[in-house]
Design a protein around this motif. Structure first.
Motif, PDB file in Angstrom:
ATOM      1  N   UNK A 131      31.769  98.722  -2.957  1.00 24.42           N
ATOM      2  CA  UNK A 131      32.296 100.250  -2.926  1.00 24.42           C
ATOM      3  C   UNK A 131      31.537 100.609  -4.928  1.00 24.42           C
ATOM      4  N   UNK A 132      32.050  99.738  -5.741  1.00 25.06           N
ATOM      5  CA  UNK A 132      31.768  99.529  -6.946  1.00 25.06           C
ATOM      6  C   UNK A 132      29.827  99.608  -6.539  1.00 25.06           C
ATOM      7  N   UNK A 133      29.531  98.849  -5.893  1.00 21.98           N
ATOM      8  CA  UNK A 133      27.555  99.577  -6.328  1.00 21.98           C
ATOM      9  C   UNK A 133      27.352 100.713  -5.537  1.00 21.98           C
ATOM     10  N   UNK A 134      27.855 101.221  -5.559  1.00 26.96           N
ATOM     11  CA  UNK A 134      28.177 102.965  -4.787  1.00 26.96           C
ATOM     12  C   UNK A 134      28.966 104.348  -5.890  1.00 26.96           C
ATOM     13  N   UNK A 135      29.834 103.267  -6.951  1.00 24.87           N
ATOM     14  CA  UNK A 135      29.968 104.169  -7.498  1.00 24.87           C
ATOM     15  C   UNK A 135      28.915 104.943  -8.985  1.00 24.87           C
ATOM     16  N   UNK A 136      29.509 106.217  -9.490  1.00 26.66           N
ATOM     17  CA  UNK A 136      29.164 105.993 -10.542  1.00 26.66           C
ATOM     18  C   UNK A 136      29.403 105.640 -11.656  1.00 26.66           C
ATOM     19  N   UNK A 137      28.283 104.823 -11.995  1.00 29.84           N
ATOM     20  CA  UNK A 137      27.928 104.326 -13.641  1.00 29.84           C
ATOM     21  C   UNK A 137      29.514 104.296 -13.927  1.00 29.84           C
ATOM     22  N   UNK A 142      34.759 101.377 -16.419  1.00 29.18           N
ATOM     23  CA  UNK A 142      35.463 101.024 -16.420  1.00 29.18           C
ATOM     24  C   UNK A 142      35.863 100.804 -15.049  1.00 29.18           C
ATOM     25  N   UNK A 143      36.532 100.100 -14.348  1.00 29.95           N
ATOM     26  CA  UNK A 143      37.089  99.250 -12.939  1.00 29.95           C
ATOM     27  C   UNK A 143      36.264  97.786 -13.599  1.00 29.95           C
ATOM     28  N   UNK A 144      35.145  97.417 -14.074  1.00 28.76           N
ATOM     29  CA  UNK A 144      35.121  96.159 -14.131  1.00 28.76           C
ATOM     30  C   UNK A 144      35.535  96.027 -15.426  1.00 28.76           C
ATOM     31  N   UNK A 145      35.412  96.584 -16.346  1.00 26.50           N
ATOM     32  CA  UNK A 145      35.998  96.269 -17.771  1.00 26.50           C
ATOM     33  C   UNK A 145      37.666  95.858 -17.709  1.00 26.50           C
ATOM     34  N   UNK A 151      42.684  86.915 -12.848  1.00 23.95           N
ATOM     35  CA  UNK A 151      42.955  85.559 -12.245  1.00 23.95           C
ATOM     36  C   UNK A 151      42.379  85.282 -10.853  1.00 23.95           C
ATOM     37  N   UNK A 152      41.545  85.903 -10.851  1.00 30.80           N
ATOM     38  CA  UNK A 152      41.574  86.003  -9.233  1.00 30.80           C
ATOM     39  C   UNK A 152      40.352  84.097  -9.173  1.00 30.80           C
ATOM     40  N   UNK A 153      39.677  84.142  -9.833  1.00 29.23           N
ATOM     41  CA  UNK A 153      38.787  82.729  -9.591  1.00 29.23           C
ATOM     42  C   UNK A 153      38.130  82.406 -11.172  1.00 29.23           C
ATOM     43  N   UNK A 154      37.491  81.311 -11.154  1.00 27.09           N
ATOM     44  CA  UNK A 154      36.781  81.283 -12.473  1.00 27.09           C
ATOM     45  C   UNK A 154      35.936  81.815 -12.676  1.00 27.09           C
ATOM     46  N   UNK A 155      35.472  82.551 -12.597  1.00 22.21           N
ATOM     47  CA  UNK A 155      34.407  84.013 -12.295  1.00 22.21           C
ATOM     48  C   UNK A 155      34.693  84.683 -13.391  1.00 22.21           C
ATOM     49  N   UNK A 156      33.450  84.664 -14.124  1.00 22.88           N
ATOM     50  CA  UNK A 156      34.196  85.233 -15.863  1.00 22.88           C
ATOM     51  C   UNK A 156      32.953  86.678 -15.660  1.00 22.88           C
ATOM     52  N   UNK A 157      33.717  88.047 -16.233  1.00 22.91           N
ATOM     53  CA  UNK A 157      32.523  89.123 -15.958  1.00 22.91           C
ATOM     54  C   UNK A 157      32.402  89.356 -17.620  1.00 22.91           C
ATOM     55  N   UNK A 162      25.402  94.454 -17.061  1.00 19.74           N
ATOM     56  CA  UNK A 162      24.595  93.968 -15.938  1.00 19.74           C
ATOM     57  C   UNK A 162      25.190  94.011 -14.520  1.00 19.74           C
ATOM     58  N   UNK A 163      26.243  93.447 -14.517  1.00 18.17           N
ATOM     59  CA  UNK A 163      27.801  93.688 -12.795  1.00 18.17           C
ATOM     60  C   UNK A 163      26.976  94.425 -12.142  1.00 18.17           C
ATOM     61  N   UNK A 164      26.718  95.241 -12.994  1.00 16.94           N
ATOM     62  CA  UNK A 164      27.216  97.259 -11.817  1.00 16.94           C
ATOM     63  C   UNK A 164      25.905  97.283 -11.886  1.00 16.94           C
ATOM     64  N   UNK A 165      24.952  97.109 -13.587  1.00 14.43           N
ATOM     65  CA  UNK A 165      23.113  97.150 -12.347  1.00 14.43           C
ATOM     66  C   UNK A 165      22.776  96.478 -11.126  1.00 14.43           C
ATOM     67  N   UNK A 166      23.524  94.901 -11.413  1.00 13.75           N
ATOM     68  CA  UNK A 166      23.105  94.010 -10.047  1.00 13.75           C
ATOM     69  C   UNK A 166      23.254  94.400  -8.834  1.00 13.75           C
ATOM     70  N   UNK A 167      24.644  94.814  -8.625  1.00 10.33           N
ATOM     71  CA  UNK A 167      25.705  95.812  -7.727  1.00 10.33           C
ATOM     72  C   UNK A 167      24.733  96.577  -7.346  1.00 10.33           C
ATOM     73  N   UNK A 168      24.684  97.231  -8.484  1.00  6.64           N
ATOM     74  CA  UNK A 168      23.717  98.416  -7.878  1.00  6.64           C
ATOM     75  C   UNK A 168      22.229  98.486  -7.040  1.00  6.64           C
ATOM     76  N   UNK A 169      21.884  97.232  -7.415  1.00 10.02           N
ATOM     77  CA  UNK A 169      20.832  96.853  -6.481  1.00 10.02           C
ATOM     78  C   UNK A 169      21.139  96.864  -5.086  1.00 10.02           C
TER      79      UNK A 169
END
Length: 211
Positions: A131-137, A142-145, A151-157, A162-169
């Protein structure tokens, strides 16, 4: 505010923040008493804590029985589950989070920790990323921030833009593949579902479980 981690509350423990409830404690008490009397809340006589009552299922059933998206999606979910022989879920967008609206599994082996009505964060799930990949930027950022403190994973945003552009691709391929998700699935395929205005309102997820 009820969840798997917190199933019961006392009145003073409730989070009555301004965006949830601006009433004073006595008004909240009256509201909760009404919910208890009507069966939507249950009160433990010993602990004096409250939890959601079974009558609340009526509200959920009303949504599942009447929502046009769920009704339209179910026949396709059944057919797809027979083809792929894997668990399938339908997650709908609700503001800045996802709600599991349907879940199909073929047998007891294909079990999952997710249940109907469970809330899920966007970035940490295949459905959310689709869904994020297809939302307006602006909305996606706002959702990513807001997810940075998750605390769902050890990954950090570290860089939402940059992540949005990766998803948008991933838009041209029409789906997203994730590994090591927050559930026991080894791989998840997430595909967005759009309304008539090409706005992503939900996502379909196919889950391949770990052996």
């Amino acid at each position: 505010f009820f969840s798997k981690q917190k199933t019961a509350y006392e009145i003073y423990q409730c989070d009555w923040s301004s965006d949830v409830c601006s009433s004073d404690l006595s008004a909240v008490q009256r509201i909760i008493n009404t919910l208890v009397q009507t069966g939507y809340f249950l009160r433990d006589a010993q602990t004096r804590k409250y939890r959601v009552g079974p009558k609340s299922l009526r509200l959920g059933y009303g949504y599942l029985a009447t929502d046009t998206l769920v009704k339209a999606a179910m026949p396709h979910l059944f057919r797809l589950s027979e083809i792929v022989q894997c668990p399938i879920s339908l997650a709908v967008k609700l503001e800045n989070e996802l709600i599991i609206a349907a879940r199909l599994r073929l047998n007891a082996v294909h079990n999952s920790s997710s249940v109907l009505g469970e809330r899920m964060a966007f970035y940490w799930t295949a459905s959310g990323r689709a869904i994020l990949a297809n939302l307006p930027e602006a909305e996606a950022l706002e959702i990513l921030q807001a997810s940075e403190s998750g605390n769902f994973t050890t990954s950090v945003i570290s860089n939402p833009a940059e992540i949005y552009q990766q998803l948008k691709a991933t838009r041209p391929q029409g789906y997203i593949v994730t590994e090591d998700d927050i559930t026991k699935c080894k791989i998840k395929f997430g595909a967005p579902i759009f309304n008539n205005y090409r706005y992503p309102v939900a996502a379909l997820v196919i889950c391949i479980l770990n052996p």
